[in-house]
Design an enzyme around this catalytic site. Structure first.
Site, PDB file in Angstrom:
ATOM      1  N   GLY A   1       4.759 109.993 -18.563  1.00  0.00           N
ATOM      2  CA  GLY A   1       3.690 110.619 -19.334  1.00  0.00           C
ATOM      3  C   GLY A   1       4.235 109.410 -20.766  1.00  0.00           C
ATOM      4  O   GLY A   1       3.661 108.420 -20.266  1.00  0.00           O
ATOM      5  N   ASP A   2       4.028 110.084 -21.740  1.00  0.00           N
ATOM      6  CA  ASP A   2       4.064 109.266 -22.754  1.00  0.00           C
ATOM      7  C   ASP A   2       5.488 108.486 -23.307  1.00  0.00           C
ATOM      8  O   ASP A   2       5.688 108.252 -24.903  1.00  0.00           O
ATOM      9  CB  ASP A   2       3.079 109.544 -23.850  1.00  0.00           C
ATOM     10  CG  ASP A   2       3.557 110.981 -24.424  1.00  0.00           C
ATOM     11  OD1 ASP A   2       4.151 112.053 -23.683  1.00  0.00           O
ATOM     12  OD2 ASP A   2       3.119 111.770 -25.798  1.00  0.00           O
TER      13      ASP A   2
END
Length: 218
Positions: free
Chosen positions: A109-110
């Site tokens: 993800g981030d």
């Protein structure tokens, strides 16, 4: 003699084929160790390298989570989000390039992680401030100027009872979420041990974690 020459001539293409096969195999193995979007090492590679690094001396273990990433995706599209991930990954790598022995990764993800040699803990605030400024600086995308925020948590391994990567990541995770609750920036773990429980090495209650009796919303 002619038979020997003929045999050698036949063997050359076969040997060349094996050499090329070896090159392709090495390239595939190298690619498997890298996250395809960010180009950073995968989680498994990071954990292996980080654990070995921690055994060699004091380090800082960092967790970095982007702020406003979902809003950027929703507003400008997933291609813009991908560009943000690539930009942050490149800047994270650049920020650690002068620290020999450091390793960074995209966990998914981030979320990113890094392990940085830290012979002098006094320089850590300077390092975190510089890193935060680097990764949150605006970037260009299709004629627009975009930006994301970041929350960074850090743990100094010299303050742990033993150089444990899971414990260091847990402390860094707590510090990172303290920074996020304060609106972003960076925070260094300190004080008593975290009071939050963990699930699979992550703070219980974070998106993507669950217990046998309760599933967290994504």
């Amino acid at each position: 003699m002619n038979d020997v020459v003929t045999a050698l001539a036949a063997a050359v293409p076969l040997a060349s084929g094996w050499v090329w096969h070896g090159v392709v195999l090495r390239r595939r193995l190298a690619a498997a160790r890298r996250d395809p979007l960010s180009g950073l090492p995968t989680r498994a590679v990071f954990e292996h390298r980080a654990a070995r690094a921690l055994a060699r001396g004091p380090h800082a273990v960092l967790l970095l989570d982007l702020d406003g990433f979902k809003q950027l995706n929703d507003t400008f599209g997933h291609a813009a989000g991908d560009e943000a991930i690539r930009t942050v990954a490149a800047r994270l790598g650049d920020a650690l390039s002068d620290r020999r022995g450091g390793v960074a990764a995209r966990l998914g993800g981030d979320e990113f992680a890094a392990v940085v040699p830290l012979p002098d803990a006094a320089v850590l605030p300077w390092l975190l401030g510089g890193l935060h400024g680097e990764v949150t600086a605006p970037f260009a995308y299709r004629g627009m100027t975009l930006a994301v925020g970041a929350s960074i948590g850090a743990c100094v391994t010299a303050e742990l009872p033993a150089p444990s990567l899971p414990l260091a990541l847990r402390r860094a995770d707590e510090a990172m979420y303290a920074a996020k609750r304060a609106g972003g920036g960076w925070r260094i773990a300190g004080g008593p041990a975290p009071t939050c429980t963990t699930t699979a090495g992550r703070r219980t209650g974070r998106p993507g974690t669950h217990t046998p009796h309760r599933r967290e919303a994504a």
